[in-house]
Design an enzyme around this catalytic site. Structure first.
Site, PDB file in Angstrom:
ATOM      1  N   GLU A   1       0.807  -1.223   0.000  1.00  0.00           N
ATOM      2  CA  GLU A   1       0.000   0.000   0.000  1.00  0.00           C
ATOM      3  C   GLU A   1       0.838   1.271   0.000  1.00  0.00           C
ATOM      4  O   GLU A   1       0.302   2.364   0.130  1.00  0.00           O
ATOM      5  CB  GLU A   1      -0.952   0.069   1.203  1.00  0.00           C
ATOM      6  CG  GLU A   1      -1.930  -1.062   1.328  1.00  0.00           C
ATOM      7  CD  GLU A   1      -2.839  -0.931   2.561  1.00  0.00           C
ATOM      8  OE1 GLU A   1      -2.799   0.121   3.243  1.00  0.00           O
ATOM      9  OE2 GLU A   1      -3.580  -1.893   2.830  1.00  0.00           O
ATOM     10  N   GLY A   2       2.161   1.151  -0.079  1.00  0.00           N
ATOM     11  CA  GLY A   2       3.000   2.336   0.046  1.00  0.00           C
ATOM     12  C   GLY A   2       3.263   2.741   1.476  1.00  0.00           C
ATOM     13  O   GLY A   2       3.823   3.820   1.727  1.00  0.00           O
TER      14      GLY A   2
END
Length: 341
Positions: A308-309
């Protein structure tokens, strides 16, 4: 790695590599001169000082700032999940994208905490890539177009980009890419992903070995590795990294899957990642191995493996602090602090 022009869509990507901008050494010199006069002992902020120099080099700014940071999350689905390599169905990718939009994911909270922009790029979730054990993930036209789409993430005047991803089954894809690029055995590149047990990890290694063996002899070209073994979100992240270089936007790379996108560019030209900071080392075991092969030192080691970063966003908070510290701190002269000659 030298590439032979073919007249096909990948040539547009290959042609960008020799045109990549280099670091602004004049800006780095100015940063170092200012750093020497700030109200602190020389070198006392450690890697924070290195980060400011990195920002200056790749923003081309003598007083680098981070005022418009963006976390870009790319989501894609993979046909290889038909091989039973993920504990969750492909529908979860779409459900998580909806969760991002609703503000309910971990990445949303980290972006709020550090005042970061967030955009989610949904990449044809209803059309998974080909099952890489029996067919190519993408054709050349689709792969090149997806790289170009990823380049658009850098639009809008941002000054720092973090890349992340969402896609059920994409640690299998990342491992296949790493195996295709860097060799070894399939098991060297495999981990539990979103929670596989030992039997599931062994199955995953078998699938990756089959996919790479199917393409034996066609993996000398990194772009062929990407289109045959990759995914849309990985192609788009590679495009975003490349666009950052072309537009003087430094890039922070997230975990194992995001690093597989960076590895494609590294295999084309090791200098293609000089403008990248690797935000963290994932708990996915092969991530550390990949970083060591590429000679990259991660900023954080927090045992994270969410994707998801999230790791890149955590690192972005540190980069923001480094820039603010350098820009806002007084010099000895400003503060009227005496220093011995």
């Amino acid at each position: 790695m030298p590439q032979t022009p073919t007249g096909l869509p990948f040539d547009d990507i290959r042609n960008l590599i020799p045109e990549m901008l280099g670091p602004d050494t004049a800006a780095v010199k100015v940063v170092r001169e200012r750093e020497a006069h700030l109200t602190k002992p020389a070198g006392s902020l450690g890697r924070m000082e290195e980060i400011v120099e990195w920002l200056a080099a790749w923003q081309g700014a003598q007083r680098p700032k981070v005022t418009r940071p963006l976390v870009a999350v790319f989501a894609g689905n993979h046909g290889v999940t038909d091989q039973g390599i993920a504990p969750f169905p492909r529908e979860v990718t779409h459900q998580m994208v909806a969760n991002f939009a609703a503000g309910g994911a971990a990445i949303n909270q980290i972006c709020i905490a550090y005042d970061l922009g967030l955009k989610v790029f949904e990449l044809a979730l209803e059309l998974p890539t080909g099952d890489i054990t029996i067919e190519d993930a993408m054709d050349e036209k689709t792969c090149a177009a997806t790289i170009a789409y990823g380049m658009e993430a850098v639009a809008g005047g941002i000054d720092l980009l973090a890349i992340g991803e969402m896609g059920i089954g994409n640690t299998t894809i990342a491992a296949a890419i790493m195996h295709g690029l860097f060799g070894g055995e399939a098991r060297d590149w495999v981990g539990p992903g979103t929670g596989l047990n030992a039997e599931g990890v062994a199955r995953k290694a078998e699938v990756i070995a089959k996919a790479v063996a199917r393409n034996k002899g066609a993996l000398k070209d990194p772009l062929e590795v990407l289109r045959r073994l990759g995914g849309r979100e990985i192609a788009a992240m590679a495009g975003a990294i490349l666009a950052g270089r072309m537009q003087r936007v430094p890039v922070i790379v997230d975990g194992y899957v995001a690093t597989s996108a960076a590895a494609i560019l590294y295999a084309m030209d090791p200098g293609a990642l000089d403008h990248c900071l690797f935000g963290h080392v994932s708990a996915e075991p092969a991530h550390r191995r990949a970083l060591e092969i590429m000679g990259k030192r991660p900023l954080l080691d927090l045992g994270m493996r969410l994707g998801e970063g999230t790791g890149a966003a955590m690192a972005m908070g540190i980069v923001k602090a480094a820039a603010q510290t350098h820009d806002g701190m007084a010099t000895f002269a400003d503060a009227g602090v005496s220093v011995s000659e």
